[in-house]
Structures are given as structure tokens and as C-alpha cells.
Design a protein around this motif. Sequence first.
Motif, mmCIF file in Angstrom:
data_model
loop_
_atom_site.group_PDB
_atom_site.id
_atom_site.type_symbol
_atom_site.label_atom_id
_atom_site.label_comp_id
_atom_site.label_asym_id
_atom_site.label_seq_id
_atom_site.Cartn_x
_atom_site.Cartn_y
_atom_site.Cartn_z
ATOM 1 N N ALA A 1 5.955 4.979 0.931
ATOM 2 C CA ALA A 1 6.070 6.441 1.040
ATOM 3 C C ALA A 1 7.475 6.883 1.448
ATOM 4 O O ALA A 1 8.025 7.851 0.902
ATOM 5 N N LYS A 2 8.067 6.173 2.417
ATOM 6 C CA LYS A 2 9.402 6.564 2.886
ATOM 7 C C LYS A 2 10.431 6.483 1.765
ATOM 8 O O LYS A 2 11.276 7.365 1.601
ATOM 9 N N LEU B 1 -1.811 10.795 4.255
ATOM 10 C CA LEU B 1 -0.987 10.291 5.371
ATOM 11 C C LEU B 1 -0.651 11.391 6.375
ATOM 12 O O LEU B 1 0.030 11.143 7.372
ATOM 13 N N GLU C 1 -1.697 11.727 -2.186
ATOM 14 C CA GLU C 1 -1.420 10.521 -1.397
ATOM 15 C C GLU C 1 -0.716 10.859 -0.083
ATOM 16 O O GLU C 1 -1.036 10.303 0.976
ATOM 17 N N PHE C 2 0.261 11.748 -0.144
ATOM 18 C CA PHE C 2 0.971 12.126 1.091
ATOM 19 C C PHE C 2 0.056 12.902 2.041
ATOM 20 O O PHE C 2 0.165 12.775 3.262
ATOM 21 N N TYR D 1 1.354 3.760 1.957
ATOM 22 C CA TYR D 1 2.091 4.123 3.174
ATOM 23 C C TYR D 1 3.351 3.269 3.356
ATOM 24 O O TYR D 1 4.310 3.674 4.012
ATOM 25 N N GLU D 2 3.345 2.072 2.715
ATOM 26 C CA GLU D 2 4.503 1.187 2.832
ATOM 27 C C GLU D 2 5.659 1.591 1.905
ATOM 28 O O GLU D 2 6.792 1.166 2.103
ATOM 29 N N LYS E 1 0.859 -1.188 0.000
ATOM 30 C CA LYS E 1 0.000 0.000 0.000
ATOM 31 C C LYS E 1 0.896 1.239 0.000
ATOM 32 O O LYS E 1 2.099 1.153 0.270
#
Length: 456
Positions: A71-72, A102, A98-99, A68-69, A66
Motif C-alpha cells: 500500500a505504501k 485499511l 482496498e485502502f 497492506y504490504e 498482501k
Amino acid sequence: MYAILDIETTGGKYNEEGITEIAIYRFDGHKVTDQFISLVNPEREIQPFVVNLTGINSNMLKNAPKFYEVAKRIVEITEDCILVAHNSDFDYRILKTEFKRLGFPFKRKTLCTVQLSQQLIPDMESYSLGKLTRALGIPVSDRHRANGDAMATVKLFKMLLNKDTDKTIIKNAVKIEQKSKLASNLKDIIEELPSDTGVYYIHDANGNIIYIGKSNNIRKRITQHFTNKNSKSKKIQVQVAAVTYEKTGSELVALLKESEEIKANKPILNRALKRNQFTQGLYSFRDDNGYINLRVSHIRTNEKPITTFTNRKSGTSFINRMVETYELCNKLCGQEKSETSCFDYGIKACHGACVNEESPESYNKRANVVIEKNSYDNKDMILIDRGRDIEEKSVILIEDGIFRGIGFFDLNHQINNREILESLITPMQNNRDTQHIIQSYMRRNKRLKIIELQKQ
């Protein structure tokens, strides 16, 4: 530094789209230094027309990470980068959305290759990625998939950097990077440079180009600038904040780019290229007996020379080689002022044109070869030389005796197709400087590949 990306989405209502696939290439202006490619589970339905377009369906994404997985990783690979995309407004909006979901503010500078292409490659039929890359001969695999489209954008952006003779893209990038991490230590700058042939640009802290140069070893030349004690080098050492470069592979391309870009950018530490850095020209005329005479003399403003030389010595050396190679007469080439025969006639090294023993038709055939080989007047042709890497070649286009510009290619069909060839070319000015650079290089480099083109 640039982060060149492409995003595939679910489609749907504005700002409600989800990412299904993302590809990012970290690009330093010369090569890809890092990459991230991944399918993404959007946690929402994919529009049927998108499935048909991309081939990505919900089954493929069940086990994908997903957003959030990943994003980093996206933050890391785009840090201190300018985001580059084909229609960057769309890709940047999707990422920011998307960010935002989060609760993370995502801000980057952006560049759009659609807008850049419209500025630097005007009059194309279409600026969609598919049609534009096809027109430019850029190979694309996996069209409408993130990885394929992102890699096509990398190749397009590399071409746009080459076409940007005003260096606007580079100057803006340096200005942005200077605020964050570019080193001001001269040793650190040198360590980032290649030992390759190309053109280098010395920038101040505002990104402005203060000096442009050409070298067969960029790192060695910049080291000289940073260690020499002359007035120009001292000014460079005080003002330099960054050095950017363009590898050319070909010394001829580097010479032509240096000449063009000094005129376009007028760096404060460059003395203007001397307008007449070549003082001598090769001219021809027929004498009363019908023989072609060759002469090296000072450039005449109202007469176009066959070729040019930097000084009298190099012109005389050239004539001596032509006399020996093509068995010409020293007297008819202006090397002797005898009232009778030339010296070589007495030792049987001249066929006697100086005393009318050899017919004008026979002698003129050889004299015309010299003229033909050292002039590209009225010719359509391309010069092919080394490229920036082993798989690539550089190309210089001349049409009707006029220098049109330079480009790079890696597939033969790109130069065999006249329309694609002309799209690849970065237009440049035709003037006495470029004529001298090209003709001088052609004389010195016998391995230079020359292909005559069919007249249009």
C-alpha cells in the motif's frame, strides 16, 4: 504527471473483489519515470473464470505480498498524479476499496482511456483494450495480465495525447499540478525541458495555454523567452506558471502541429499565423507553340499554385535551380524577356526551345518532372521522417492531394495496413498554410522518405 495502471482481481461480488496483480507506470507525458509491478495475495478465493482468463491461480499468490504490504508503495508512486486506466472507474474503485479496508482515504484525479478514445478516435468497432490496440497496431504482450495491459495503456495514452490537438488533457493536468508542486521559478522550469525538436506550450496558473511555439531545441528557445527584453517575452515571464511540450523528432511535424494548434487554441500571446505568410506561387501554362512555361508570381486567389514560396527571392532562387538541374529555358521560365533566343542558347546551355529548335514533346518531359516533383496534387502518399526516439518514425498522410494529418509508428506493418495507418493519424486541417509548410519542407529536405500509396 500520470500514474497509468492496470489491476487484476479475484472477481466475485461487487466491492468484495480482491487484487491479485497490480502494475503502475509513472508517466510524465513523454516517458515512464518509475514503475511498480507485483502479484498480490488477495486473501480470498479467485473465481474460476478469472483463473482461465488471467492464468493467475491461488498457488501463484501464496507467497505474494498482501495489499497492506504494498500500500505504501502505491501511495508513493501515485502521489501528485492523475490515475489513468482503461475503464478507470473499475480500477479506481478497487483501489479505494482496498485502502478503505485499511482505514486509509485514497483520493486521486482519474482519466479513462476508454472515454478519451471515444472522443479522440471516433467510429472504432470496439473500445475494449484488446480490440482497440489491435486496430491501432499497438503491440500487446501478456494480455489480461496487469503488466501487459498497463504497458498497452501507456502506449495508447501516448497516442491519445498526440491526438488531443485542443490540449484539453495537458491543460487540466497543469491546472491540477499547479496547486501542488509546479515551480514558478523560471530557472526550475527550464531545467525540466529537453533540448529536442518539438512544440512547446506556455501555461498560466489556471492551466490555460498563453503561447505556443515550435523549436529544434525546446530548452534553448524557452531560455530565450525567459531572458529576452522584448514586449512578448516580458509578458510571458510575468504570466508563466508551467511549460509543457511534445517532442516530435521531425521539424515538419512540429511546424504542422504549431500551425494547427495555434488556430485551435488561440493563445493570447500568439499573433495569429499570417494567413498569407507565403506570397508567391509557381504556375504553369502552355504557349502558342505547345511549350510548358513556368512562372513565379503573386498568389492568385482563383488558381491553385503548383507550390508556394515565402517571398519573390526564394521563388526566383527555386526557378534558377530548376533551370540548371533540368536544362530548362530561362525565357520559358520567365527569367528573361528576350524577343529572340535566351542567353543560354548562345552559349549552348539551352536546347533551343526558345526558338522552336527543341521539340515541345522533348522539352515538356523535363518541365513536367519539375511540376510532378513539387506538387502532390491528386496523389495518395505518405511522408516518413524522424520520430520522437530512435526506434520510431513520424508519418504525414496525404490522400488525393489533401493533407489528412500526422502520426507516429515503430512497426512497418502499421503503415503498410491502410486501416491501421488511418487510425494512427491525428486528423488535421488542410489549408494553404499546411500546403506551404509541406511543400517548402519537401524542397529543403532531400532525405525525406516519400512513399506513394495505391489509390483506394
